[in-house]
Design a protein around this motif. Structure first.
Motif, PDB file in Angstrom:
ATOM      1  N   VAL A 269       0.862  -1.183   0.000  1.00 27.06           N
ATOM      2  CA  VAL A 269       0.000   0.000   0.000  1.00 27.06           C
ATOM      3  C   VAL A 269       0.896   1.231   0.000  1.00 27.06           C
ATOM      4  O   VAL A 269       1.800   1.330   0.829  1.00 27.06           O
ATOM      5  CB  VAL A 269      -0.921   0.054   1.228  1.00 27.06           C
ATOM      6  CG1 VAL A 269      -1.877   1.241   1.115  1.00 27.06           C
ATOM      7  CG2 VAL A 269      -1.696  -1.235   1.399  1.00 27.06           C
ATOM      8  N   MET A 270       0.651   2.156  -0.930  1.00 28.87           N
ATOM      9  CA  MET A 270       1.418   3.397  -0.971  1.00 28.87           C
ATOM     10  C   MET A 270       0.474   4.575  -1.173  1.00 28.87           C
ATOM     11  O   MET A 270      -0.510   4.474  -1.903  1.00 28.87           O
ATOM     12  CB  MET A 270       2.427   3.387  -2.119  1.00 28.87           C
ATOM     13  CG  MET A 270       3.536   2.364  -1.999  1.00 28.87           C
ATOM     14  SD  MET A 270       4.734   2.744  -0.702  1.00 28.87           S
ATOM     15  CE  MET A 270       5.536   4.213  -1.368  1.00 28.87           C
ATOM     16  N   ARG A 271       0.790   5.668  -0.496  1.00 30.21           N
ATOM     17  CA  ARG A 271       0.099   6.928  -0.800  1.00 30.21           C
ATOM     18  C   ARG A 271       0.860   7.600  -1.929  1.00 30.21           C
ATOM     19  O   ARG A 271       2.055   7.868  -1.820  1.00 30.21           O
ATOM     20  CB  ARG A 271       0.060   7.843   0.424  1.00 30.21           C
ATOM     21  CG  ARG A 271      -0.450   9.253   0.102  1.00 30.21           C
ATOM     22  CD  ARG A 271      -0.787  10.043   1.345  1.00 30.21           C
ATOM     23  NE  ARG A 271       0.351  10.314   2.191  1.00 30.21           N
ATOM     24  CZ  ARG A 271       1.116  11.413   2.129  1.00 30.21           C
ATOM     25  NH1 ARG A 271       0.859  12.347   1.218  1.00 30.21           N
ATOM     26  NH2 ARG A 271       2.115  11.592   2.958  1.00 30.21           N
ATOM     27  N   ILE A 272       0.168   7.837  -3.047  1.00 33.28           N
ATOM     28  CA  ILE A 272       0.785   8.479  -4.205  1.00 33.28           C
ATOM     29  C   ILE A 272       0.075   9.815  -4.418  1.00 33.28           C
ATOM     30  O   ILE A 272      -1.000   9.878  -5.022  1.00 33.28           O
ATOM     31  CB  ILE A 272       0.698   7.581  -5.456  1.00 33.28           C
ATOM     32  CG1 ILE A 272       1.405   6.245  -5.190  1.00 33.28           C
ATOM     33  CG2 ILE A 272       1.321   8.277  -6.659  1.00 33.28           C
ATOM     34  CD1 ILE A 272       1.380   5.270  -6.350  1.00 33.28           C
ATOM     35  N   THR A 273       0.661  10.855  -3.853  1.00 31.06           N
ATOM     36  CA  THR A 273       0.069  12.192  -3.915  1.00 31.06           C
ATOM     37  C   THR A 273       1.141  13.190  -4.342  1.00 31.06           C
ATOM     38  O   THR A 273       2.338  12.890  -4.318  1.00 31.06           O
ATOM     39  CB  THR A 273      -0.520  12.607  -2.552  1.00 31.06           C
ATOM     40  OG1 THR A 273       0.459  12.381  -1.526  1.00 31.06           O
ATOM     41  CG2 THR A 273      -1.767  11.810  -2.238  1.00 31.06           C
ATOM     42  N   GLY A 274       0.706  14.391  -4.696  1.00 36.16           N
ATOM     43  CA  GLY A 274       1.621  15.367  -5.273  1.00 36.16           C
ATOM     44  C   GLY A 274       2.621  15.944  -4.316  1.00 36.16           C
ATOM     45  O   GLY A 274       3.597  16.561  -4.740  1.00 36.16           O
ATOM     46  N   ASP A 275       2.423  15.758  -3.014  1.00 29.19           N
ATOM     47  CA  ASP A 275       3.278  16.426  -2.033  1.00 29.19           C
ATOM     48  C   ASP A 275       4.394  15.536  -1.507  1.00 29.19           C
ATOM     49  O   ASP A 275       5.227  15.993  -0.731  1.00 29.19           O
ATOM     50  CB  ASP A 275       2.426  16.880  -0.840  1.00 29.19           C
ATOM     51  CG  ASP A 275       1.938  15.698  -0.011  1.00 29.19           C
ATOM     52  OD1 ASP A 275       1.509  14.688  -0.626  1.00 29.19           O
ATOM     53  OD2 ASP A 275       2.002  15.760   1.229  1.00 29.19           O
ATOM     54  N   GLU A 276       4.398  14.258  -1.882  1.00 30.10           N
ATOM     55  CA  GLU A 276       5.281  13.308  -1.186  1.00 30.10           C
ATOM     56  C   GLU A 276       6.114  12.543  -2.207  1.00 30.10           C
ATOM     57  O   GLU A 276       5.590  11.826  -3.062  1.00 30.10           O
ATOM     58  CB  GLU A 276       4.417  12.350  -0.356  1.00 30.10           C
ATOM     59  CG  GLU A 276       5.150  11.707   0.806  1.00 30.10           C
ATOM     60  CD  GLU A 276       5.483  10.252   0.494  1.00 30.10           C
ATOM     61  OE1 GLU A 276       6.305   9.700   1.217  1.00 30.10           O
ATOM     62  OE2 GLU A 276       4.934   9.707  -0.469  1.00 30.10           O
ATOM     63  N   GLN A 277       7.439  12.731  -2.136  1.00 30.38           N
ATOM     64  CA  GLN A 277       8.323  12.235  -3.185  1.00 30.38           C
ATOM     65  C   GLN A 277       8.399  10.717  -3.253  1.00 30.38           C
ATOM     66  O   GLN A 277       8.445  10.142  -4.332  1.00 30.38           O
ATOM     67  CB  GLN A 277       9.723  12.834  -3.008  1.00 30.38           C
ATOM     68  CG  GLN A 277       9.805  14.309  -3.352  1.00 30.38           C
ATOM     69  CD  GLN A 277       9.284  14.608  -4.755  1.00 30.38           C
ATOM     70  OE1 GLN A 277       9.634  13.946  -5.720  1.00 30.38           O
ATOM     71  NE2 GLN A 277       8.413  15.615  -4.856  1.00 30.38           N
ATOM     72  N   GLU A 278       8.432  10.044  -2.090  1.00 26.91           N
ATOM     73  CA  GLU A 278       8.592   8.595  -2.128  1.00 26.91           C
ATOM     74  C   GLU A 278       7.403   7.932  -2.816  1.00 26.91           C
ATOM     75  O   GLU A 278       7.561   7.016  -3.623  1.00 26.91           O
ATOM     76  CB  GLU A 278       8.767   8.013  -0.722  1.00 26.91           C
ATOM     77  CG  GLU A 278       9.072   6.520  -0.775  1.00 26.91           C
ATOM     78  CD  GLU A 278       9.354   5.913   0.587  1.00 26.91           C
ATOM     79  OE1 GLU A 278       9.719   4.730   0.610  1.00 26.91           O
ATOM     80  OE2 GLU A 278       9.176   6.599   1.598  1.00 26.91           O
ATOM     81  N   GLY A 279       6.197   8.402  -2.502  1.00 23.89           N
ATOM     82  CA  GLY A 279       5.017   7.853  -3.162  1.00 23.89           C
ATOM     83  C   GLY A 279       5.013   8.145  -4.646  1.00 23.89           C
ATOM     84  O   GLY A 279       4.745   7.266  -5.472  1.00 23.89           O
ATOM     85  N   LYS A 280       5.345   9.394  -5.026  1.00 23.09           N
ATOM     86  CA  LYS A 280       5.375   9.756  -6.433  1.00 23.09           C
ATOM     87  C   LYS A 280       6.414   8.933  -7.192  1.00 23.09           C
ATOM     88  O   LYS A 280       6.225   8.582  -8.349  1.00 23.09           O
ATOM     89  CB  LYS A 280       5.674  11.247  -6.590  1.00 23.09           C
ATOM     90  CG  LYS A 280       4.486  12.153  -6.294  1.00 23.09           C
ATOM     91  CD  LYS A 280       4.874  13.615  -6.276  1.00 23.09           C
ATOM     92  CE  LYS A 280       5.247  14.123  -7.640  1.00 23.09           C
ATOM     93  NZ  LYS A 280       5.557  15.577  -7.636  1.00 23.09           N
ATOM     94  N   ALA A 281       7.506   8.598  -6.493  1.00 27.20           N
ATOM     95  CA  ALA A 281       8.558   7.799  -7.130  1.00 27.20           C
ATOM     96  C   ALA A 281       8.084   6.397  -7.466  1.00 27.20           C
ATOM     97  O   ALA A 281       8.662   5.720  -8.319  1.00 27.20           O
ATOM     98  CB  ALA A 281       9.781   7.732  -6.214  1.00 27.20           C
ATOM     99  N   GLU A 282       7.010   5.933  -6.787  1.00 23.25           N
ATOM    100  CA  GLU A 282       6.472   4.597  -7.040  1.00 23.25           C
ATOM    101  C   GLU A 282       5.400   4.587  -8.117  1.00 23.25           C
ATOM    102  O   GLU A 282       4.851   3.540  -8.436  1.00 23.25           O
ATOM    103  CB  GLU A 282       5.896   4.008  -5.746  1.00 23.25           C
ATOM    104  CG  GLU A 282       6.939   3.645  -4.704  1.00 23.25           C
ATOM    105  CD  GLU A 282       7.888   2.560  -5.196  1.00 23.25           C
ATOM    106  OE1 GLU A 282       7.450   1.649  -5.931  1.00 23.25           O
ATOM    107  OE2 GLU A 282       9.086   2.639  -4.856  1.00 23.25           O
TER     108      GLU A 282
END
Length: 786
Positions: free
Chosen positions: A456-469
């Motif tokens: 489970v990952m949070r993929i939102t515009g403010d968080e780099q680790e999630g965006k990287a996934e």
């Protein structure tokens, strides 16, 4: 009956139609395609199973050039009249956007001219009078207003062919050709509306390629609003442009290229020196394409409008799945009416897009509301304002942690029942909600998290680790992440081909946004068994399906008055859209403490529960239907067969019983799933014949084993020799185990136990030859169903 009347439809094509085309000058290597299947066949879903409906197939499609279809021919055998195929031909001609339709039975042709330039509209032609390619193409060009040599040269430029055999789908051909024809006629602003997953970017590439190769347009700017869209475009669909292409970055304009890709935020800014596009002269680009043009608007202060105004002398093309047509924002006011629209409904009906079923879940507090006790505080000690809180408040101004846990539990239950590794997007109200949902899903899936923390990952515009996934999430080859919680980042342009589960726990007020969210699941990926997807709706968002605007033509409701500009202003964004891309202007200063949005958080003291849960399917008419497998089967069979007697006559007269089964399955009657359902209820294995009689006509069914035992009590084998009797006994055993389809397949004689009785040739010879063997099998079937 003459020998000609004994010929099949295919024989008529081979012996009469094809020679007539060759005599008329049609090149069979380049200009004639036979038996052209131009749709995939609608995917029909019931339960966990799916099947495909019938493909649309034209007997002949004639092309002036490989990318320019101009005529359809529908053939019939000679027992039909000359015009019996015309209505079918016209249906195909309308779908394929070809102006000429022909029907033939081998005696001649009936021609229908849809251009309106020929009188009479329909006329009979002798076989030797079929028009040649130049004649039909000249009529086509006159009809389209492209008869001049220069315009024809642009339109006749071929599309890109990489040699792999990949060609544009029929609707992409229409979109490409209509756009190029409109540009050749001098149209300067164009809008293409194509549903998510139907290949807008590939279509745009072919348009640009043909305009570029024909030198009708020499320098092209392609604008998108997200880096991932620009990068996907550059490395995938636009790759053939090679060294002629560049991506604008570092705010430097290198003028040595011909194809430019850019974020429109990258070429605009609040300060004059940041406006990189001004480093180009206003006449530098002669074509500007705006991908996902709904993301900006035609308002005079929007990001891409600023660029278009500067390059006002260029041709402007807008691409979108969801043209904005609201009281405040309009795509069509700027671009004009779409030159072509290929809708979500049409894509699903053709089988190019995945259908969906909807699981609607109503939670008690969403329906009934919640009011705090007098003086009640939240878990942070804030006094909760005394009023009734309802669905529009939850996860914005009021957080019920038990509600979040309930939603996460229903998501987890569904995934465990269907596929724990089905790619899933959970749309939340905002970033805070997405993070809380991530935590709740992590806690409910400890075994999966132990296997890989990125389950489970949070993929939102403010968080780099999630965006990287994000790349891993949309990569079909990558197992993790499985579940992505988000609010806005995944709504547009993210090519999640294997997304099988879309969860809506966000209150959606925009039809555009709703269509974009649904679009995350509509791609089909057969390599990964992705043919359909599920929407789990907690916020009544899917009620928008009932809106006439859901998949109809754009509705224009902005009405400028007097001298008012025809370009409506941008609508203000919804609160909580903090995951969307920032506008090009500098952000406003932060709100002082205490003046922003108040959010109350309440822990486990508030109990929430599910009030109702139901499953609905997207029906052929575009409506959501609630229907059981039995109900659907009963309705479909009775539509095909007026009565039990009608069905029995068809079944008895069919040379292959399996052909009747296949015809019903093509209409979405999933007999395998029905057999499981009825079999579990009655504890037996049933034949399709008994399932249909039982479910559609209320007849008590016999199991396959019971039918076999009835035959064994009759003396029906005695007229055959010993070896033939053993074969028939083996066929009965196979029928009892696996059903009618094996009985009718002669290759079964290569399998055990028949291969122990002799070779297939020897076994067939025991009946007196193949015709006698097939008759024996047919007689056996008649006895089974007597």
């Amino acid at each position: 009956m003459s020998d000609k009347k004994k010929l099949s439809e295919r024989d008529i094509c081979t012996q009469y139609i094809n020679p007539a085309l060759q005599r008329a000058g049609w090149d069979f290597a380049m200009q004639v395609r036979e038996e052209v299947s131009f749709t995939k066949g609608r995917v029909i879903v019931r339960g966990k199973l799916h099947t495909r409906g019938k493909q649309k197939r034209a007997d002949h499609v004639l092309y002036y050039a490989p990318n320019l279809p101009i005529a359809v021919i529908e053939a019939k055998d000679n027992r039909h009249t000359l015009g019996d195929g015309m209505q079918q031909a016209l249906g195909y001609a309308e779908t394929l956007d070809t102006p000429f339709a022909f029907s033939s039975n081998g005696d001649g042709f009936l021609m229908h001219d849809r251009t309106g330039q020929h009188t009479p509209i329909e006329q009979a032609l002798a076989l030797d009078d079929f028009p040649g390619p130049e004649e039909l193409w000249q009529r086509y060009c006159c009809w389209k207003g492209i008869a001049s040599t220069e315009k024809r040269a642009t339109v006749e430029t071929p599309y890109y062919d990489d040699g792999s055999g990949k060609t544009p789908r029929y609707y992409q051909v229409i979109a490409i050709n209509r756009t190029i024809e409109a540009i050749a006629r001098g149209q300067r602003r164009l809008l293409l509306v194509m549903a998510t997953g139907t290949g807008k970017t590939y279509t745009a590439f072919q348009i640009i390629w043909r305009l570029w190769k024909s030198k009708a347009r020499k320098r092209i700017l392609f604008l998108a609003d997200r880096n991932i869209l620009v990068d996907q475009t550059r490395t995938n669909d636009f790759k053939p442009f090679g060294p002629a292409m560049t991506k604008i970055s570092n705010r430097q304009a290198n003028k040595a290229f011909e194809i430019y890709l850019s974020l429109y935020q990258a070429v605009t800014g609040s300060d004059e020196e940041q406006n990189i596009y001004r480093q180009f002269s206003p006449d530098f680009f002669d074509l500007v394409v705006i991908d996902e043009c709904h993301r900006g608007s035609a308002a005079e202060d929007s990001a891409w409008r600023e660029v278009l105004d500067y390059f006002s002398g260029a041709t402007h093309i807008g691409l979108t799945a969801t043209p904005k047509e609201t009281r405040d924002v309009s795509s069509t006011h700027y671009f004009g009416e779409a030159v072509y629209t290929y809708s979500l409904r049409q894509g699903i009906d053709d089988g190019f897009l995945a259908p969906y079923k909807v699981v609607r879940i109503d939670i008690d507090k969403d329906l009934q509301g919640w009011r705090p006790a007098k003086g009640q505080t939240d878990k942070h000690g804030q006094l909760i304002e005394d009023r009734i809180y309802n669905q529009k408040d939850f996860d914005r101004t009021l957080v019920l942690e038990t509600r979040t846990e309930l939603v996460a539990r229903k998501i987890t239950e569904y995934l465990k029942a269907i596929d724990p590794f089905a790619k899933t997007i959970v749309f939340c109200e905002d970033i805070d909600h997405a993070e809380r949902m991530r935590q709740a899903l992590v806690n409910l899936n400890p075994e999966r998290i132990k296997e890989n923390r990125k389950y489970v990952m949070r993929i939102t515009g403010d968080e780099q680790e999630g965006k990287a996934e994000l790349d891993n999430f949309i990569n079909p080859e990558s197992r993790y992440p499985v579940i992505a919680t988000t609010s806005k980042l995944l709504t547009t342009g993210v090519d999640a081909q294997t997304c099988k589960f879309v969860v809506l726990d966000q209150r959606i007020l925009s039809m555009t946004e709703f269509k974009q969210m649904i679009g995350r699941g509509t791609r089909i990926n057969e390599d990964f068994d992705k043919y359909w997807f599920t929407i789990m709706d907690f916020k009544k968002a899917t009620e928008l399906f009932a809106d006439p605007a859901f998949d109809g033509d754009p509705v224009q409701i902005f009405e400028p008055q007097g001298e008012e500009s025809p370009v409506p202003p941008d609508a203000p964004g919804l609160p909580g859209d903090d995951d969307a891309l920032p506008p090009p202007e500098p952000p406003l200063p932060p709100e002082p403490p205490g003046e922003g949005r108040v959010r109350y958080v309440i822990g486990g003291e508030v109990v929430v529960y599910v009030v109702a849960e139901r499953v609905q399917y997207y029906g052929p008419d575009g409506r959501l239907i609630t229907e059981s497998l039995r109900d659907y089967t009963r309705r479909a069979v009775r539509k095909e067969f007026a009565s039990l007697d009608d069905f029995l006559r068809r079944w008895s007269s069919a040379d292959r019983k399996q052909a009747v089964v296949e015809a019903l399955e093509a209409q979405g009657v999933l007999l395998e799933a029905l057999a499981d359902e009825v079999g579990k209820t009655l504890g037996k294995s049933f034949d399709p014949f008994d399932l249909i009689c039982h479910v559609a006509f209320d007849r008590p069914p016999l199991s396959r084993r019971e039918r076999v035992e009835q035959i064994r009590t009759r003396d029906i084998f005695s007229r055959y020799g010993e070896q033939a009797q053993r074969v028939l006994a083996g066929l009965l055993d196979k029928y009892a185990d696996a059903g009618i389809q094996d009985l009718e397949n002669i290759s079964i004689l290569t399998l055990d136990p028949f291969n122990r009785l002799g070779t297939p040739h020897e076994l067939v010879r025991a009946f007196g030859g193949k015709p006698a063997y097939l008759k024996a099998v047919h007689d056996l079937e008649q006895q089974l169903y007597a």
